[in-house]
Design a protein around this motif. Structure first.
Motif, mmCIF file in Angstrom:
data_model
loop_
_atom_site.group_PDB
_atom_site.id
_atom_site.type_symbol
_atom_site.label_atom_id
_atom_site.label_comp_id
_atom_site.label_asym_id
_atom_site.label_seq_id
_atom_site.Cartn_x
_atom_site.Cartn_y
_atom_site.Cartn_z
ATOM 1 N N VAL A 118 8.536 2.934 6.701
ATOM 2 C CA VAL A 118 7.756 2.263 5.615
ATOM 3 C C VAL A 118 6.902 1.250 6.542
ATOM 4 O O VAL A 118 5.738 1.062 6.059
ATOM 5 C CB VAL A 118 8.659 1.901 4.634
ATOM 6 C CG1 VAL A 118 7.567 1.158 3.373
ATOM 7 C CG2 VAL A 118 9.262 2.922 3.821
ATOM 8 N N PHE A 119 7.522 0.618 7.258
ATOM 9 C CA PHE A 119 6.698 -0.582 7.985
ATOM 10 C C PHE A 119 5.668 0.125 8.664
ATOM 11 O O PHE A 119 4.420 -0.337 8.731
ATOM 12 C CB PHE A 119 7.701 -1.112 8.844
ATOM 13 C CG PHE A 119 6.906 -2.047 9.991
ATOM 14 C CD1 PHE A 119 5.783 -2.869 9.996
ATOM 15 C CD2 PHE A 119 7.261 -1.365 11.391
ATOM 16 C CE1 PHE A 119 5.450 -3.419 11.150
ATOM 17 C CE2 PHE A 119 6.565 -2.122 12.553
ATOM 18 C CZ PHE A 119 5.690 -2.946 12.281
ATOM 19 N N VAL A 120 5.885 1.158 9.401
ATOM 20 C CA VAL A 120 4.790 2.135 10.265
ATOM 21 C C VAL A 120 3.517 2.515 9.302
ATOM 22 O O VAL A 120 2.610 2.301 9.535
ATOM 23 C CB VAL A 120 5.511 3.103 11.095
ATOM 24 C CG1 VAL A 120 4.441 3.830 11.702
ATOM 25 C CG2 VAL A 120 6.584 2.371 12.162
ATOM 26 N N ILE A 121 4.027 3.533 8.427
ATOM 27 C CA ILE A 121 3.260 3.972 7.207
ATOM 28 C C ILE A 121 2.317 3.064 6.599
ATOM 29 O O ILE A 121 1.256 3.034 6.733
ATOM 30 C CB ILE A 121 3.788 4.770 6.437
ATOM 31 C CG1 ILE A 121 4.503 6.201 7.265
ATOM 32 C CG2 ILE A 121 2.903 5.479 5.383
ATOM 33 C CD1 ILE A 121 3.533 7.196 7.902
ATOM 34 N N GLU A 122 2.924 1.895 6.231
ATOM 35 C CA GLU A 122 2.214 1.127 5.290
ATOM 36 C C GLU A 122 1.374 0.354 6.185
ATOM 37 O O GLU A 122 0.108 -0.122 5.767
ATOM 38 C CB GLU A 122 3.049 0.269 4.441
ATOM 39 C CG GLU A 122 3.496 1.013 3.159
ATOM 40 C CD GLU A 122 2.576 1.790 2.441
ATOM 41 O OE1 GLU A 122 1.719 0.952 1.756
ATOM 42 O OE2 GLU A 122 2.508 2.884 2.457
ATOM 43 N N SER A 123 1.860 -0.138 7.409
ATOM 44 C CA SER A 123 0.783 -0.880 8.144
ATOM 45 C C SER A 123 -0.343 -0.142 8.858
ATOM 46 O O SER A 123 -1.581 -0.601 8.765
ATOM 47 C CB SER A 123 1.825 -1.474 9.670
ATOM 48 O OG SER A 123 2.785 -2.470 9.154
ATOM 49 N N PHE A 124 -0.104 1.232 8.857
ATOM 50 C CA PHE A 124 -1.242 2.127 9.595
ATOM 51 C C PHE A 124 -2.065 2.473 8.369
ATOM 52 O O PHE A 124 -3.373 2.664 8.682
ATOM 53 C CB PHE A 124 -0.540 3.549 9.977
ATOM 54 C CG PHE A 124 -1.487 4.246 11.000
ATOM 55 C CD1 PHE A 124 -2.028 3.334 12.050
ATOM 56 C CD2 PHE A 124 -1.752 5.579 10.819
ATOM 57 C CE1 PHE A 124 -3.037 4.315 12.920
ATOM 58 C CE2 PHE A 124 -2.332 6.183 11.683
ATOM 59 C CZ PHE A 124 -3.042 5.574 12.643
ATOM 60 N N VAL A 125 -1.409 2.651 7.154
ATOM 61 C CA VAL A 125 -2.478 2.778 5.927
ATOM 62 C C VAL A 125 -3.541 1.490 5.944
ATOM 63 O O VAL A 125 -4.648 1.690 5.744
ATOM 64 C CB VAL A 125 -1.524 3.107 4.672
ATOM 65 C CG1 VAL A 125 -2.709 3.016 3.424
ATOM 66 C CG2 VAL A 125 -1.064 4.381 4.555
ATOM 67 N N ASP A 126 -2.916 0.473 6.095
ATOM 68 C CA ASP A 126 -3.903 -0.753 6.036
ATOM 69 C C ASP A 126 -4.827 -0.619 7.161
ATOM 70 O O ASP A 126 -6.072 -1.039 7.040
ATOM 71 C CB ASP A 126 -2.941 -1.938 6.146
ATOM 72 C CG ASP A 126 -2.887 -2.898 4.799
ATOM 73 O OD1 ASP A 126 -3.227 -4.055 4.955
ATOM 74 O OD2 ASP A 126 -2.572 -2.194 3.897
ATOM 75 N N GLU A 127 -4.517 -0.307 8.338
ATOM 76 C CA GLU A 127 -5.423 0.013 9.626
ATOM 77 C C GLU A 127 -6.404 1.099 9.054
ATOM 78 O O GLU A 127 -7.573 0.845 9.551
ATOM 79 C CB GLU A 127 -4.694 0.704 10.789
ATOM 80 C CG GLU A 127 -3.687 -0.403 11.284
ATOM 81 C CD GLU A 127 -3.522 -0.358 12.874
ATOM 82 O OE1 GLU A 127 -4.196 0.230 13.501
ATOM 83 O OE2 GLU A 127 -2.218 -0.245 13.260
ATOM 84 N N MET A 128 -6.024 2.132 8.409
ATOM 85 C CA MET A 128 -7.108 3.103 7.999
ATOM 86 C C MET A 128 -8.079 2.275 7.085
ATOM 87 O O MET A 128 -9.361 2.482 7.003
ATOM 88 C CB MET A 128 -6.250 4.325 7.183
ATOM 89 C CG MET A 128 -5.428 5.043 8.156
ATOM 90 S SD MET A 128 -4.790 6.433 6.988
ATOM 91 C CE MET A 128 -3.248 6.565 8.021
ATOM 92 N N ALA A 129 -7.637 1.575 6.086
ATOM 93 C CA ALA A 129 -8.452 1.020 5.120
ATOM 94 C C ALA A 129 -9.429 -0.037 5.717
ATOM 95 O O ALA A 129 -10.625 0.139 5.423
ATOM 96 C CB ALA A 129 -7.416 0.134 4.117
ATOM 97 N N ALA A 130 -8.890 -0.745 6.567
ATOM 98 C CA ALA A 130 -9.634 -1.658 7.383
ATOM 99 C C ALA A 130 -10.943 -1.000 8.123
ATOM 100 O O ALA A 130 -12.056 -1.189 8.380
ATOM 101 C CB ALA A 130 -9.039 -2.562 8.506
ATOM 102 N N ALA A 131 -10.464 0.249 8.867
ATOM 103 C CA ALA A 131 -11.322 0.920 9.658
ATOM 104 C C ALA A 131 -12.491 1.496 8.762
ATOM 105 O O ALA A 131 -13.716 1.959 9.224
ATOM 106 C CB ALA A 131 -10.414 2.231 10.610
ATOM 107 N N SER A 132 -12.283 1.901 7.797
ATOM 108 C CA SER A 132 -13.153 2.519 6.603
ATOM 109 C C SER A 132 -13.844 1.273 5.847
ATOM 110 O O SER A 132 -14.657 1.823 4.746
ATOM 111 C CB SER A 132 -12.547 3.695 5.813
ATOM 112 O OG SER A 132 -11.399 3.147 4.882
ATOM 113 N N LYS A 133 -13.578 0.321 5.959
ATOM 114 C CA LYS A 133 -14.030 -1.082 5.360
ATOM 115 C C LYS A 133 -13.923 -0.906 3.783
ATOM 116 O O LYS A 133 -14.523 -1.036 2.819
ATOM 117 C CB LYS A 133 -15.449 -1.068 5.634
ATOM 118 C CG LYS A 133 -15.847 -1.476 6.943
ATOM 119 C CD LYS A 133 -17.349 -1.519 7.252
ATOM 120 C CE LYS A 133 -17.670 -2.226 8.824
ATOM 121 N NZ LYS A 133 -17.145 -1.445 9.689
ATOM 122 N N GLN A 134 -12.457 -0.631 3.386
ATOM 123 C CA GLN A 134 -12.162 -0.282 1.987
ATOM 124 C C GLN A 134 -11.193 -1.340 1.786
ATOM 125 O O GLN A 134 -10.335 -1.750 2.619
ATOM 126 C CB GLN A 134 -11.649 1.092 1.583
ATOM 127 C CG GLN A 134 -12.616 2.123 1.894
ATOM 128 C CD GLN A 134 -12.025 3.361 1.561
ATOM 129 O OE1 GLN A 134 -11.512 3.954 0.365
ATOM 130 N NE2 GLN A 134 -11.999 4.478 2.430
#
Length: 718
Positions: free
Chosen positions: A522-538
Motif C-alpha cells: 500500500v505504501f508503494v502503490i499509494e506513493s506511486f499513484v501520487d507520482e502519477m498524479a503529479a506527473a500529469s499535473k492532477q
C-alpha cells in the motif's frame, strides 16, 4: 475440509456432551450416533471441542482465537450472546485448547490468530453454534412442557411459556437439551433483529486489566517455580566459543546452566536478577560463523540484483509493458521497505513444567497447536501429554505466530523437573526477532495524453513467509502475502503486470508483522499513484476519484475522508496533506494525514483522518480502538523504525535505538465508520497499512521531496 468449515450443514453436524452441558462440534466420526445414545452412555468419548458450553456455571464461549489486545473476546462474545438471546455480561470466555480438528481457522491453515481473520472466520460459525444451542434448549423445554417450540420466548437466557407462566433457565434445561438432535437448518437473525451486534460495548477484559488481576504469560507463578533467562548466538548460525561456568555458578542465586546445541545457553536462578547476573558472569564469547560479515548493505545489494530478473508471474493482463512503451508519459521507481521488529511490550516468555509423564506450558501464543507440538517434539512426549494454558498477551503483532521461543525453552529445559519461567530480556527479544521482511519494489506506469493510467507493472522482491510458515499456501513459487495489495488494487486497471521474486536474506529470520504484505504494498502503490498524479499535473484526490468508477465502496471511503479532512482548503506554509486508499484484510479504508515540516526538517504529525468500511460492524468501539492503535503503530514504524546489521548482528537492542512514537508526537486521530450489512472485514491491521503512504505523500505535498525508502525521518535527514 476448508469448504466444509464454510458449510452450515457440514459445520453443525456433531455431538453434544450429556454431562450437564451442551457442546457443539465440527463434523466428527461419531456424528451418526443419536444424542439419546450419547446420554445413555455417560461421559462421551469426544473431548470438549466446540464453541458453546452451558452448565450450572452459566454460558461459556470456547474461544477459537486468542486475545492479543484486539478485542476479539468482546466482539466474539457479542456474536454468541446475540444468537443465544443473552446480554454480554452473561457470557464467559475461555481459550480453546489445542485441537486443529475443531478450532482451525479455515483461512489460516492452522489454529491461529492473525491476518485480521478472527471475526471474518468466526462470523458464521460462532453464530451458528450459538443459534443451534438455543434451538436445542427451546426444543427441550417444549418437550418437557408438551408445547410447540414456536410458542416459547427467550430473554436473557430464560425460556418462558407465556401460556402457562412457566420458565426455565438455560442451566436448568441443559441436561435435557443434550439429548436433542442438532438442528439441520439454522435460521440466524437478520441484521434488523440484532440487539447487541452493531452497538457500543465495553470490553470484557478491561476491568481485570485495570485492577491488575489479569494474568499475562510473564505474570505466571507456580509452586516451586524458578526463573531463567538466555543468551542466543548474536549472529544466525553462530556458536559458543567460550564461557566461564565456574564464575556463573558462583553467582548468588544461580541454580543451573543449561544448553541447547551450540547456539543457546540459559541460566536458571532463584529469581530473574540472579539468572541475569549469572548470565553476565558466564562471559560468553561467540564464533559468528558464515554470516559474520553480513550487513544490511550486502542484503540489499543481493535484493537489487535479484529484482532485475523475471519473477513468478502473478498477474498479466493486456500487455502492460507494451501499453507503457506507447504512453505519452512514462514513470518508473524503486521503493524500499526495511526489516522491522515486533518488540511487543511484553517480551517473549513461557513457563514450562516438564515431567516424565507429561508437561504443562503457560504461554501467550497465537498458535496453540504449534506450541504444544514444539514441547512434544523437544521432550519426546505425545502431544496430548502436553497441556497448554494460553494466556493473554501483552502485544504480539504477529511475533507470537512463531514458536521458536517455546522450542528453545523446551530444548533447554527438557531435563529439568521443576517449573521454570524462561524470560527473554528486551535485548534478546529485539536482536533475535523474526523480522518483517525487507521489500525491494520496482514499479512502472504509463499515462496517456489526458493523464489516464494505461498500464502498470510491479515487481515485488522479498522473503517468503508462507514458504516457511504455511507451505500449503506457497504454490507455484507465489507468496500470496508478499504481493497482497500489489497485483490487485482498488483502482480501475486493465493493463497490469505483477511478478514476485523470492529472495531470502542472509542471516535473518522473517515472519508476520502487523499487516506484512499490505504494509509495504500500500505504501508503494499509494506513493506511486501520487507520482502519477503529479506527473500529469492532477490533484491527488481527483486523480484517484477518476480511477474508481468500478469500486463504489472505495470511492465512498475516499470521499468521506476527503470531506472530513477538508481536502482542498488552503494550508499554511510547510504543511501538507497526503492520501492513502486501500482494500486490504477485507475492509476499505481511506486515510488523509496532515503534517508540518519545519525548517529543520522535523516532521510534526497534526491530524489523521480515517474513513473505514469494514462491512457489518460488531462493536464500533473495537473498530475505533483498532484504527487508532493501528495508525499509531504504522506511523511510528514509517517515521522511525528499521532493523540494520553489522557483522551479522542486529544493531538495534532496545527502544533507545528502535524508536517508538511518543505521546506528544501522536496526531489527532479521527475515525469515521461506514456501516452496512456487507460481510465483516478485518480491522486489526488495516490502519497500520494505511500509515506510510499517506505520510510519504504528505511530505511531498509539504516539501516537494519524494520519499521512496522507509523510514521517512531518515530519508529526510531529520
Amino acid at each position: 475440509m476448508i469448504k466444509n468449515l464454510h458449510s452450515r450443514r457440514g459445520f453443525l453436524k456433531g455431538t453434544a456432551l450429556a454431562t450437564g452441558g451442551i457442546l457443539l462440534s465440527l463434523q466428527l466420526p461419531d456424528a451418526g450416533r443419536t444424542r439419546a445414545a450419547l446420554a445413555a452412555s455417560g461421559p462421551s468419548p469426544f473431548v470438549p471441542n466446540a464453541f458453546v458450553k452451558i452448565d450450572d456455571q452459566g454460558v461459556t464461549l470456547i474461544m477459537p482465537h486468542t486475545e492479543v489486545g484486539q478485542g476479539i473476546y468482546t466482539s466474539s462474545a457479542m456474536m454468541m450472546a446475540e444468537e443465544l438471546e443473552l446480554d454480554l455480561d452473561q457470557v464467559k470466555v475461555e481459550a480453546a485448547p489445542p485441537d486443529m480438528s475443531k478450532y482451525m481457522d479455515p483461512n489460516l491453515y492452522d489454529q491461529a490468530t492473525g491476518g485480521s481473520m478472527s471475526t471474518r472466520s468466526d462470523w458464521m460459525r460462532l453464530r451458528q453454534a450459538a443459534a443451534a444451542a438455543r434451538i436445542m434448549m427451546v426444543s427441550a423445554a417444549a418437550a418437557r412442557w408438551k408445547v410447540d417450540p414456536s410458542t416459547l420466548k427467550v430473554e436473557r437466557g430464560i425460556i418462558r411459556n407465556p401460556a402457562a407462566s412457566q420458565q426455565l433457565t438455560y442451566a436448568e434445561i441443559a441436561p435435557d437439551a443434550a439429548t436433542q438432535p442438532v438442528p439441520k437448518d439454522i435460521k440466524l437473525k437478520a441484521p434488523s433483529q440484532f440487539r447487541l451486534i452493531g452497538t457500543r460495548a465495553k470490553r470484557v477484559d478491561t476491568a481485570a486489566k485495570v485492577n491488575g488481576s489479569v494474568l499475562y504469560g510473564i505474570d505466571i507463578r507456580q509452586p516451586g517455580m524458578k526463573i531463567a533467562t538466555l543468551a542466543l548466538a548474536p549472529v544466525k548460525g553462530g556458536k559458543v566459543a567460550s564461557m566461564d561456568e565456574a564464575a556463573c555458578r558462583a553467582t548468588p542465586g544461580v541454580l543451573d546452566i543449561v544448553k541447547s546445541g551450540d547456539d543457546a545457553v540459559a541460566v536458571i536462578g532463584e529469581h530473574m536478577w540472579a539468572a541475569k547476573q549469572g548470565l553476565e558472569a558466564l562471559a560468553l564469547t561467540w564464533d559468528n560463523g558464515v554470516n559474520g560479515k553480513v550487513t544490511l548493505d550486502t542484503i540489499v545489494a543481493k535484493m537489487d540484483e535479484a529484482s532485475k530478473t523475471q519473477g513468478v508471474v502473478i498477474r498479466n493482463d493486456k500487455n502492460a509493458q507494451a501499453a507503457i512503451d506507447k504512453a505519452a508519459t512514462k514513470l518508473s521507481a524503486v521503493y524500499q521497505s526495511p526489516f522491522l521488529s515486533h518488540s511487543p511490550l511484553e517480551p517473549l516468555n513461557c513457563t514450562l513444567h516438564i515431567r516424565a509423564d507429561g508437561a504443562e506450558l503457560w504461554v501467550g501464543t497465537q498458535v496453540p497447536v504449534r506450541a504444544q507440538k514444539a514441547v512434544a517434539d523437544a521432550t519426546g512426549l505425545a502431544p496430548e501429554k502436553v497441556v497448554v494454558h494460553n494466556q493473554l498477551m501483552g502485544g504480539a503483532f504477529g511475533r507470537r505466530l512463531d514458536i521458536d521461543s517455546i522450542e528453545i525453552a523446551a530444548k533447554l529445559l527438557k531435563d529439568i523437573r521443576y517449573p521454570v519461567k524462561m524470560v527473554w530480556t528486551r535485548e534478546q527479544d529485539m536482536t533475535h526477532d523474526y523480522y518483517r521482511p525487507y521489500y525491494y519494489d520496482r514499479v512502472a506506469a504509463g499515462l496517456d495524453a489526458s493523464g489516464k493510467l494505461v498500464g502498470r507493472t510491479h515487481r515485488v522482491t522479498g522473503s517468503s513467509i508462507y514458504a516457511r510458515w504455511a507451505a500449503a499456501a506457497f504454490k507455484n513459487g507465489i507468496d500470496p502475502d508478499a504481493v497482497d495489495g500489489a497485483a490487485e488494487t482498488p483502482y480501475d486497471e486493465d493493463a497490469v503486470f505483477t511478478d514476485y521474486v523470492r529472495q531470502e536474506p542472509d542471516g535473518m529470520n522473517t515472519s508476520w508483522w502487523r499487516g506484512v504484505g499490505p504494509t509495504h504494498n500500500v505504501f508503494v502503490i499509494e506513493s506511486f499513484v501520487d507520482e502519477m498524479a503529479a506527473a500529469s499535473k492532477q490533484d491527488p484526490l481527483e486523480f484517484r476519484r477518476k480511477m474508481l468508477s468500478r469500486n463504489p465502496r472505495a470511492l465512498a471511503v475516499l470521499n468521506l475522508a476527503a470531506e472530513k479532512a477538508g481536502w482542498g482548503q488552503k494550508l499554511a506554509a510547510g504543511h501538507g496533506r497526503g492520501i492513502s486508499l486501500q482494500f486490504a484484510f477485507g475492509s476499505y479504508l481511506a486515510h488523509i494525514l496532515e503534517i508540518e515540516v519545519g525548517k529543520d526538517n522535523m516532521i510534526r504529525l497534526l491530524r489523521s483522518v480515517i474513513a473505514v468500511d469494514c462491512g457489518i460492524t460488531i462493536n464500533p468501539d473495537t473498530v475505533l480502538a483498532q484504527m487508532q492503535g493501528g495508525m499509531i503503530f504504522g506511523l511510528s514504524a514509517a517515521m522511525f523504525n528499521r532493523i540494520t546489521l553489522t557483522d551479522g548482528a542486529v544493531d538495534q537492542t532496545n527502544f533507545d535505538t528502535y524508536r517508538v512514537m511518543r505521546i506528544n508526537e501522536v496526531p489527532k486521530i479521527e475515525v469515521y465508520q461506514i456501516h452496512n450489512n456487507e460481510a465483516p472485514g478485518g480491522v486489526g491491521e488495516a490502519a497500520t497499512a494505511a500509515a506510510a503512504g499517506a505520510l510519504a505523500n504528505a511530505i511531498f505535498a509539504a516539501t516537494g521531496n519524494r520519499i521512496r525508502s522507509l523510514p521517512l525521518a531518515d530519508a529526510l535527514g531529520a
